[in-house]
Design a protein around this motif. Structure first.
Motif, PDB file in Angstrom:
ATOM      1  N   ILE A  34      50.444 -41.159  -0.891  1.00  0.00           N
ATOM      2  CA  ILE A  34      49.949 -41.854  -0.402  1.00  0.00           C
ATOM      3  C   ILE A  34      48.834 -40.975   0.874  1.00  0.00           C
ATOM      4  O   ILE A  34      48.019 -41.577   1.256  1.00  0.00           O
ATOM      5  CB  ILE A  34      50.414 -43.205   0.292  1.00  0.00           C
ATOM      6  N   ASP A  37      44.005 -37.959  -0.544  1.00  0.00           N
ATOM      7  CA  ASP A  37      42.153 -39.387  -0.325  1.00  0.00           C
ATOM      8  C   ASP A  37      42.179 -39.545  -1.794  1.00  0.00           C
ATOM      9  O   ASP A  37      42.748 -39.531  -2.974  1.00  0.00           O
ATOM     10  CB  ASP A  37      41.229 -37.671  -0.799  1.00  0.00           C
ATOM     11  N   ASP A  38      41.632 -41.184  -2.143  1.00  0.00           N
ATOM     12  CA  ASP A  38      42.256 -41.439  -3.056  1.00  0.00           C
ATOM     13  C   ASP A  38      41.592 -41.007  -4.295  1.00  0.00           C
ATOM     14  O   ASP A  38      42.302 -40.738  -5.719  1.00  0.00           O
ATOM     15  CB  ASP A  38      41.628 -43.020  -2.900  1.00  0.00           C
ATOM     16  N   ARG A  41      43.834 -38.889  -5.711  1.00  0.00           N
ATOM     17  CA  ARG A  41      44.703 -39.007  -6.688  1.00  0.00           C
ATOM     18  C   ARG A  41      44.280 -39.484  -7.813  1.00  0.00           C
ATOM     19  O   ARG A  41      44.857 -38.926  -8.943  1.00  0.00           O
ATOM     20  CB  ARG A  41      45.329 -40.465  -5.340  1.00  0.00           C
ATOM     21  N   ASP A  73      51.612 -48.583  -6.789  1.00  0.00           N
ATOM     22  CA  ASP A  73      50.615 -48.487  -5.496  1.00  0.00           C
ATOM     23  C   ASP A  73      50.183 -49.444  -5.286  1.00  0.00           C
ATOM     24  O   ASP A  73      49.134 -50.839  -5.869  1.00  0.00           O
ATOM     25  CB  ASP A  73      49.924 -47.558  -6.856  1.00  0.00           C
ATOM     26  N   ASP A  74      49.320 -49.597  -4.043  1.00  0.00           N
ATOM     27  CA  ASP A  74      49.097 -49.860  -2.959  1.00  0.00           C
ATOM     28  C   ASP A  74      46.854 -50.266  -3.415  1.00  0.00           C
ATOM     29  O   ASP A  74      46.448 -51.109  -2.630  1.00  0.00           O
ATOM     30  CB  ASP A  74      48.817 -50.342  -1.493  1.00  0.00           C
ATOM     31  N   ASP A  75      46.944 -49.175  -4.011  1.00  0.00           N
ATOM     32  CA  ASP A  75      45.148 -48.502  -3.870  1.00  0.00           C
ATOM     33  C   ASP A  75      45.228 -49.053  -5.375  1.00  0.00           C
ATOM     34  O   ASP A  75      45.548 -48.422  -6.232  1.00  0.00           O
ATOM     35  CB  ASP A  75      45.187 -46.904  -3.756  1.00  0.00           C
ATOM     36  N   TRP A  76      44.042 -49.668  -5.581  1.00  0.00           N
ATOM     37  CA  TRP A  76      43.930 -50.305  -7.079  1.00  0.00           C
ATOM     38  C   TRP A  76      43.048 -50.072  -8.140  1.00  0.00           C
ATOM     39  O   TRP A  76      43.450 -49.342  -9.360  1.00  0.00           O
ATOM     40  CB  TRP A  76      42.981 -51.918  -7.286  1.00  0.00           C
ATOM     41  N   ASP A  77      42.482 -48.382  -7.519  1.00  0.00           N
ATOM     42  CA  ASP A  77      41.595 -47.186  -8.020  1.00  0.00           C
ATOM     43  C   ASP A  77      42.393 -46.943  -8.999  1.00  0.00           C
ATOM     44  O   ASP A  77      42.653 -45.720 -10.112  1.00  0.00           O
ATOM     45  CB  ASP A  77      40.640 -46.404  -7.116  1.00  0.00           C
ATOM     46  N   VAL A  78      44.172 -46.098  -8.030  1.00  0.00           N
ATOM     47  CA  VAL A  78      45.053 -45.536  -8.629  1.00  0.00           C
ATOM     48  C   VAL A  78      46.089 -46.353  -9.991  1.00  0.00           C
ATOM     49  O   VAL A  78      46.489 -45.502 -10.505  1.00  0.00           O
ATOM     50  CB  VAL A  78      46.028 -44.842  -7.563  1.00  0.00           C
TER      51      VAL A  78
END
Length: 128
Positions: A34, A37-38, A41, A73-78
């Motif tokens: 985390i 950088d997204d 990832r 995961d908190d990142d929607w792109d991931v």
């Protein structure tokens, strides 16, 4: 090396069969990090289906780790990239029903739509 350099190197990655046992864990660690950088990832996730999965344990490890990213995961792109990549891996048929349950709880419409499309494409390819 900055995030853009790491992103570009992952984007150009063409793994050989001999690289897969080492690259698999590296790509998974990058995808889970985390602090990374997204974009890096996401690119690590996109590289995972390029691996050689002659060893079924590597496919299982990657599929399970990607599935956890979709769930946690908190990142929607991931979450989006991981959910789509699951269906490009050997053994993905075991992820169909669990992924449907995860998608029911997914807050982002874009993620639901993209992963649902990947799941449906997988099912259409599987029926051939």
């Amino acid at each position: 090396m900055n995030a853009d350099d790491r992103f570009q190197r992952l984007r150009l990655l063409v793994p050989s069969a001999e690289d897969s046992p080492v690259l698999g864990p590296f790509l998974l660690a990058t995808a889970k990090d985390i602090a990374e950088d997204d974009l890096v990832r996401v690119e690590a996730i996109r590289a995972i289906p390029l691996l050689d999965f002659a060893e079924p344990a590597l496919a299982d490890q990657c599929r399970e780790a990607l599935f956890r990213l979709v769930q946690e995961d908190d990142d929607w792109d991931v979450r989006n990239a991981a959910g789509c990549a699951v269906f490009d891996l050997p053994g993905a048929e075991s992820s169909v029903e669990p992924m449907r349950a995860v998608l029911d709880a997914e807050p982002e419409e874009l993620v639901r739509g993209n992963v649902s499309a990947a799941l449906n494409l997988f099912l259409r390819r599987s029926l051939r």
